[in-house]
Design an enzyme around this catalytic site. Structure first.
Site, PDB file in Angstrom:
ATOM      1  N   GLU A  57     -17.532  -8.940  54.674  1.00  0.00           N
ATOM      2  CA  GLU A  57     -16.420  -8.173  54.107  1.00  0.00           C
ATOM      3  C   GLU A  57     -16.944  -7.138  53.111  1.00  0.00           C
ATOM      4  O   GLU A  57     -16.546  -5.964  53.132  1.00  0.00           O
ATOM      5  CB  GLU A  57     -15.441  -9.104  53.366  1.00  0.00           C
ATOM      6  CG  GLU A  57     -14.800 -10.190  54.215  1.00  0.00           C
ATOM      7  CD  GLU A  57     -15.624 -11.465  54.335  1.00  0.00           C
ATOM      8  OE1 GLU A  57     -16.871 -11.390  54.382  1.00  0.00           O
ATOM      9  OE2 GLU A  57     -15.020 -12.545  54.404  1.00  0.00           O
ATOM     10  N   CYS A  81     -14.615 -16.350  52.157  1.00  0.00           N
ATOM     11  CA  CYS A  81     -14.995 -17.397  51.200  1.00  0.00           C
ATOM     12  C   CYS A  81     -14.234 -17.164  49.897  1.00  0.00           C
ATOM     13  O   CYS A  81     -13.784 -16.049  49.600  1.00  0.00           O
ATOM     14  CB  CYS A  81     -16.497 -17.410  50.984  1.00  0.00           C
ATOM     15  SG  CYS A  81     -17.133 -15.966  50.144  1.00  0.00           S
ATOM     16  N   SER A 317     -36.183 -39.948  75.392  1.00  0.00           N
ATOM     17  CA  SER A 317     -36.055 -40.588  74.070  1.00  0.00           C
ATOM     18  C   SER A 317     -34.789 -40.115  73.371  1.00  0.00           C
ATOM     19  O   SER A 317     -34.051 -40.908  72.784  1.00  0.00           O
ATOM     20  CB  SER A 317     -37.236 -40.238  73.159  1.00  0.00           C
ATOM     21  OG  SER A 317     -38.419 -40.692  73.683  1.00  0.00           O
TER      22      SER A 317
END
Ligand code: AOF
Ligand code: ZN
Length: 370
Positions: A57, A81, A317
């Site tokens: 942004e 955020c 594995s």
């Protein structure tokens, strides 16, 4: 000004495409793209280039270089955020810009931000629209490594296999075979470029002498390379020095080995002479490195995801220990019918969650969560 549904869908696609400019460079952060739109036209773009650098942004506002008009919108591939991390909150950058209309493609699974960014902006009176669920899913898939880290607190462990049509990994065990063709190989390079680390077992290092680099048209990139070698066989004096121990990226190679390997004096000395860092693990009953030690080793190395390229023993594995989170399964139309053909350890019928399918020339890729 509110954007029409057709234009917003194209704009979300574009924001996701812009986010991809950070492909492989943003760990442990997500890739994010942002667009500023005036009168239905994109007037600036920004993306998150690396952790510690400005967020998408902020980059978009910087690129614009002026205050957006009052009826401008911002279109973002991820919810903004809302707290201080390495950089200040993007919610503040949006509020300070005067923009009133915000379009968000996907929510941020980071518990610090999840839903808060949208709520804060709405409380301040901004009009915030979240994308439809299909777009949200696409935005989330872009950051599947970051999302997995946030949701589980663990690195994402991906397994890649290339199989013949009759489910074999090689036409003769111990010898390299060409399973897939160029388009599939180019696709694999893209994933090698995305993941911060890559892993193979000693068998593959001995038989194929791989580079494990992402060879792209414009550059070659080398992730952290991990070799799983319980008895340091890849350093045996009878074996010529393997490429990934001697090339220009040798400093990025690390070898996971057991106390058995560390007791092999000649092999141990060769590894030391080459300056390759060895990581000691426990040993599991079959004398192998336990795949279960991967998450803690990766976390200690600050690696939030790994692309494991086989071979058969390592894949076996990982599957037995339930360690793989994600599978990239390439399938070629070739048949390997020789008596020593190496069987894939993965059942043909295995179901992947949120699977994506892709045709790559004559080969086929299915990838999704295990
Ligand atoms: C955004 N835009 O471009 C990115 C976001 O330490 P920081 O300050 O870089 O913050 C990292 C967190 O911010 C990361 O974990 C994720 O939740 C979010 N990433 N958010 O608004 C961006 N990269
Ligand atoms: Zn931000």
């Amino acid at each position: 000004m509110s954007l029409s549904q057709t234009s917003i869908s194209a704009l979300f696609d574009r924001a996701i495409a812009v986010a991809k400019k950070g492909w492989g460079n943003t760990h442990p952060n997500p890739m994010v793209g942002a667009l500023i739109v005036e009168n239905g036209e994109v007037i600036s773009e920004g993306f998150h280039s690396a952790s510690g650098q400005a967020h998408a942004e902020v980059e978009a506002f910087k690129a614009l270089g002026r205050t957006p008009s009052t009826d401008a919108s911002i279109v973002i591939s991820l919810e903004p955020c809302s707290t201080h991390g390495k950089t200040p909150p993007c919610t503040n950058a949006i509020l300070n810009s005067g923009i009133q209309s915000v379009y968000v493609a996907g929510l941020d699974p980071n518990p610090k931000h999840a839903g808060n960014g949208i709520e804060i902006l709405r409380e301040k009176g901004l009009d915030v629209e979240l994308a439809d669920s299909e777009t949200q899913q696409r935005a989330a898939r872009l950051n599947f490594i970051f999302n997995h880290n946030m949701q589980t607190g663990r690195p994402l462990i991906a397994l890649k296999l290339a199989e013949s049509a009759n489910g074999k990994l090689a036409d003769e065990s111990g010898r390299p075979s060409r399973v897939t063709e160029s388009e599939a190989r180019a696709d694999m390079m893209k994933w090698r470029r995305l993941f911060p680390s890559i892993c193979v077992g000693s068998g593959t290092v001995l038989s194929d002498n791989p580079e494990l680099t992402a060879r792209l048209p414009d550059a070659t990139f080398c992730p952290t390379r991990l070799v799983v070698d319980s008895d340091l066989s890849t350093f045996d004096p009878k074996v010529s020095d393997r490429t990934l121990y001697t090339d220009e990226f040798a400093g990025r190679t690390r070898v996971l080995t057991t106390p058995i390997g560390l007791k092999k004096n000649a092999r141990f000395s060769r590894a030391k002479q080459l300056g390759i860092s060895l990581i000691e693990t426990e040993v599991c009953p079959r004398g192998r490195v336990p795949a279960l030690c991967f998450p803690s080793i990766l976390s200690e190395l600050g690696l939030n995801g790994i692309y494991c390229e086989g071979g058969a023993k390592l894949a076996e594995s990982m599957m037995e220990e339930g360690l793989a989170d994600y599978l990239f399964r390439y399938r070629s139309p070739k048949e390997f019918l020789g008596p020593r053909a190496l069987a894939s350890p993965i059942a043909k019928s295995i179901r992947l969650r949120d699977a994506l399918e892709l045709e790559l020339g004559s080969d086929h890729l299915t990838h999704g969560f295990l």
